[in-house]
Design a protein around this motif. Structure first.
Motif, PDB file in Angstrom:
ATOM      1  N   LEU A 111       0.775  -1.547  -0.596  1.00 35.69           N
ATOM      2  CA  LEU A 111      -0.006   0.327   0.304  1.00 35.69           C
ATOM      3  C   LEU A 111       0.907   1.520   0.092  1.00 35.69           C
ATOM      4  O   LEU A 111       0.507   2.572  -0.429  1.00 35.69           O
ATOM      5  N   SER A 112       2.050   1.048   0.771  1.00 36.27           N
ATOM      6  CA  SER A 112       2.967   2.596   0.589  1.00 36.27           C
ATOM      7  C   SER A 112       3.553   2.282  -0.753  1.00 36.27           C
ATOM      8  O   SER A 112       4.088   3.693  -1.124  1.00 36.27           O
ATOM      9  N   ALA A 113       3.901   1.456  -1.238  1.00 34.74           N
ATOM     10  CA  ALA A 113       4.568   1.217  -2.386  1.00 34.74           C
ATOM     11  C   ALA A 113       3.579   1.989  -3.278  1.00 34.74           C
ATOM     12  O   ALA A 113       4.397   2.990  -4.390  1.00 34.74           O
ATOM     13  N   LEU A 114       2.178   1.959  -3.438  1.00 35.42           N
ATOM     14  CA  LEU A 114       1.608   2.013  -4.005  1.00 35.42           C
ATOM     15  C   LEU A 114       1.794   3.749  -4.395  1.00 35.42           C
ATOM     16  O   LEU A 114       0.912   3.824  -4.696  1.00 35.42           O
ATOM     17  N   ALA A 115       1.092   3.964  -2.559  1.00 36.32           N
ATOM     18  CA  ALA A 115       0.907   5.421  -2.644  1.00 36.32           C
ATOM     19  C   ALA A 115       2.017   6.386  -2.843  1.00 36.32           C
ATOM     20  O   ALA A 115       1.350   8.038  -3.817  1.00 36.32           O
ATOM     21  N   MET A 116       3.583   5.939  -2.812  1.00 29.00           N
ATOM     22  CA  MET A 116       4.460   6.791  -2.616  1.00 29.00           C
ATOM     23  C   MET A 116       4.525   6.479  -5.012  1.00 29.00           C
ATOM     24  O   MET A 116       4.363   7.598  -5.322  1.00 29.00           O
ATOM     25  N   SER A 117       3.906   5.639  -5.314  1.00 32.07           N
ATOM     26  CA  SER A 117       4.268   5.763  -7.057  1.00 32.07           C
ATOM     27  C   SER A 117       2.737   6.652  -7.535  1.00 32.07           C
ATOM     28  O   SER A 117       2.973   8.043  -8.170  1.00 32.07           O
ATOM     29  N   ALA A 118       1.902   7.058  -6.912  1.00 32.58           N
ATOM     30  CA  ALA A 118       1.045   7.348  -7.289  1.00 32.58           C
ATOM     31  C   ALA A 118       1.286   9.135  -6.802  1.00 32.58           C
ATOM     32  O   ALA A 118       1.259  10.371  -8.031  1.00 32.58           O
ATOM     33  N   ILE A 119       2.077   9.527  -5.650  1.00 34.13           N
ATOM     34  CA  ILE A 119       2.636  10.654  -5.627  1.00 34.13           C
ATOM     35  C   ILE A 119       3.332  11.315  -6.630  1.00 34.13           C
ATOM     36  O   ILE A 119       3.768  12.219  -6.888  1.00 34.13           O
ATOM     37  N   VAL A 120       4.697  10.282  -6.542  1.00 37.60           N
ATOM     38  CA  VAL A 120       5.667  10.485  -7.792  1.00 37.60           C
ATOM     39  C   VAL A 120       5.275  10.757  -9.319  1.00 37.60           C
ATOM     40  O   VAL A 120       5.337  12.016 -10.232  1.00 37.60           O
ATOM     41  N   GLY A 121       3.996  10.076  -9.131  1.00 36.70           N
ATOM     42  CA  GLY A 121       3.199  10.209 -10.422  1.00 36.70           C
ATOM     43  C   GLY A 121       2.593  11.586 -10.751  1.00 36.70           C
ATOM     44  O   GLY A 121       2.341  12.678 -11.653  1.00 36.70           O
ATOM     45  N   VAL A 122       1.741  12.057 -10.074  1.00 37.93           N
ATOM     46  CA  VAL A 122       0.518  13.739  -9.544  1.00 37.93           C
ATOM     47  C   VAL A 122       2.260  14.303  -9.507  1.00 37.93           C
ATOM     48  O   VAL A 122       1.703  15.329 -10.753  1.00 37.93           O
ATOM     49  N   ARG A 123       2.711  14.389  -8.857  1.00 36.71           N
ATOM     50  CA  ARG A 123       4.473  15.268  -8.801  1.00 36.71           C
ATOM     51  C   ARG A 123       4.663  15.770 -10.319  1.00 36.71           C
ATOM     52  O   ARG A 123       4.625  17.353 -10.429  1.00 36.71           O
ATOM     53  N   TYR A 124       5.669  14.734 -10.538  1.00 38.19           N
ATOM     54  CA  TYR A 124       5.448  14.718 -12.058  1.00 38.19           C
ATOM     55  C   TYR A 124       4.345  15.503 -13.271  1.00 38.19           C
ATOM     56  O   TYR A 124       5.116  16.842 -13.756  1.00 38.19           O
ATOM     57  N   LEU A 125       3.403  14.979 -13.206  1.00 37.91           N
ATOM     58  CA  LEU A 125       2.352  15.501 -14.137  1.00 37.91           C
ATOM     59  C   LEU A 125       1.682  17.212 -13.848  1.00 37.91           C
ATOM     60  O   LEU A 125       2.344  18.263 -14.507  1.00 37.91           O
ATOM     61  N   LEU A 126       2.191  17.640 -12.022  1.00 32.16           N
ATOM     62  CA  LEU A 126       1.975  18.888 -11.922  1.00 32.16           C
ATOM     63  C   LEU A 126       3.020  19.470 -12.264  1.00 32.16           C
ATOM     64  O   LEU A 126       2.798  20.700 -12.914  1.00 32.16           O
ATOM     65  N   ALA A 127       4.133  19.312 -12.113  1.00 28.48           N
ATOM     66  CA  ALA A 127       5.189  20.116 -12.431  1.00 28.48           C
ATOM     67  C   ALA A 127       5.493  20.175 -14.341  1.00 28.48           C
ATOM     68  O   ALA A 127       5.830  21.164 -14.351  1.00 28.48           O
ATOM     69  N   SER A 128       6.037  18.660 -14.932  1.00 34.14           N
ATOM     70  CA  SER A 128       5.667  19.243 -16.065  1.00 34.14           C
ATOM     71  C   SER A 128       4.674  19.997 -17.127  1.00 34.14           C
ATOM     72  O   SER A 128       5.288  20.505 -17.293  1.00 34.14           O
ATOM     73  N   GLY A 129       3.848  19.930 -16.439  1.00 32.64           N
ATOM     74  CA  GLY A 129       2.549  20.122 -16.373  1.00 32.64           C
ATOM     75  C   GLY A 129       2.391  22.060 -16.075  1.00 32.64           C
ATOM     76  O   GLY A 129       2.129  22.808 -17.618  1.00 32.64           O
ATOM     77  N   SER A 130       3.144  22.404 -15.280  1.00 29.94           N
ATOM     78  CA  SER A 130       3.237  23.581 -15.146  1.00 29.94           C
ATOM     79  C   SER A 130       3.777  24.167 -16.533  1.00 29.94           C
ATOM     80  O   SER A 130       4.012  25.455 -17.056  1.00 29.94           O
ATOM     81  N   PHE A 131       5.096  23.649 -16.198  1.00 32.06           N
ATOM     82  CA  PHE A 131       6.450  24.110 -17.181  1.00 32.06           C
ATOM     83  C   PHE A 131       5.886  24.026 -18.357  1.00 32.06           C
ATOM     84  O   PHE A 131       6.355  24.829 -19.560  1.00 32.06           O
ATOM     85  N   ALA A 132       5.539  22.932 -18.723  1.00 26.72           N
ATOM     86  CA  ALA A 132       4.754  22.625 -20.346  1.00 26.72           C
ATOM     87  C   ALA A 132       4.311  24.706 -20.579  1.00 26.72           C
ATOM     88  O   ALA A 132       3.638  24.768 -21.718  1.00 26.72           O
ATOM     89  N   LEU A 133       2.777  24.754 -19.433  1.00 29.92           N
ATOM     90  CA  LEU A 133       2.248  25.438 -19.450  1.00 29.92           C
ATOM     91  C   LEU A 133       2.847  27.376 -20.008  1.00 29.92           C
ATOM     92  O   LEU A 133       2.484  28.034 -20.656  1.00 29.92           O
ATOM     93  N   ALA A 134       3.818  27.146 -18.912  1.00 29.05           N
ATOM     94  CA  ALA A 134       4.889  28.420 -19.082  1.00 29.05           C
ATOM     95  C   ALA A 134       5.765  28.233 -20.223  1.00 29.05           C
ATOM     96  O   ALA A 134       5.388  28.964 -20.858  1.00 29.05           O
TER      97      ALA A 134
END
Length: 242
Positions: free
Chosen positions: A7-30
């Motif tokens: 459960l912890s591994a899946l949760a961290m994978s989701a967190i890393v994935g969301v972090r990627y989408l937010l960070a890359s999405g923000s820079f793509a928008l910029a």
């Protein structure tokens, strides 16, 4: 216990994935705002970058999840929350130490990945982004993702770090990873071409790696490139901002 670790591994994978989408999405928008049209015609490539990156997020999340569980449930790690547990000077020093060790690992594994056989097997996925975009920072073949997934988890088992400083390390890793691939330079020319820029990796420096392949292998700092004769400078990056 096994269920809790999974459960912890899946949760961290989701967190890393969301972090990627937010960070890359923000820079793509910029990029869309500051450099309109720069990614025109790259829609299919960006789709592949997102797919590979989300797979990498899953791989990165597994050791991170195990370590997170070990920190909370078993006290395995050297992560601490009490700012008074170590001298205050250790806070900035631990930040620099983590970045330096991560940079060292990245330089040598990255250079190793450029050996012809390993390049064909794994690293070619990352270099298939021509030119790289803000979505490409984690666009790795699973074998390459594995080489990077264990660095920070191993370090937190060995070297004390405050939880807030660890957050800073992860933030710097994310911001530099994304900004160095987005195809234009967000830092002013005075910094990039000045004394500080002579030691830091920027988009201008890393773009030269994607153009020539056999140089500029670092992640945060140009130290190993300079020591090993693989620093080929900044070149003439046409999309330098400022």
């Amino acid at each position: 216990m096994v269920a809790a670790i999974l459960l912890s591994a899946l949760a961290m994978s989701a967190i890393v994935g969301v972090r990627y989408l937010l960070a890359s999405g923000s820079f793509a928008l910029a990029t869309r705002i500051r450099q309109p049209g720069l990614y025109r015609g790259l829609e299919k490539q960006m789709g592949r970058e997102i797919g590979w990156s989300l797979l990498s997020a899953l791989i990165y999340g597994v050791p991170a999840g195990v370590v997170a569980w070990g920190w909370q449930a078993r006290g395995w790690t050297r992560i601490y929350a009490d700012v008074g547990a170590y001298p205050l000077w250790w806070l900035p020093l631990s930040l620099l130490l983590y970045l330096a060790l991560h940079d060292t690992w990245f330089y040598w594994t990255h250079r190793w990945m450029h050996r012809p056989r390993l390049f064909r097997i794994a690293h070619a996925v990352h270099h298939a982004s021509r030119p790289p975009t803000a979505w490409a920072a984690m666009s790795f073949h699973p074998w390459e993702a594995l080489t990077g997934a264990f660095v920070i988890p191993v370090l937190v088992l060995l070297i004390p770090i405050h939880v807030a400083v660890l957050g800073c390390v992860l933030t710097i890793m994310t911001v530099m990873g994304v900004s160095n691939h987005m195809g234009w330079e967000m830092f002013p020319r005075g910094l990039v071409r000045g004394p500080l820029g002579g030691w830091l990796i920027t988009a201008t420096h890393h773009q030269r790696h994607h153009d020539h392949y056999n140089c500029n292998y670092g992640l945060y700092f140009r130290v190993w490139d300079r020591l090993c004769g693989t620093d080929k400078g900044l070149g003439d990056f046409k999309k330098v901002d400022g």
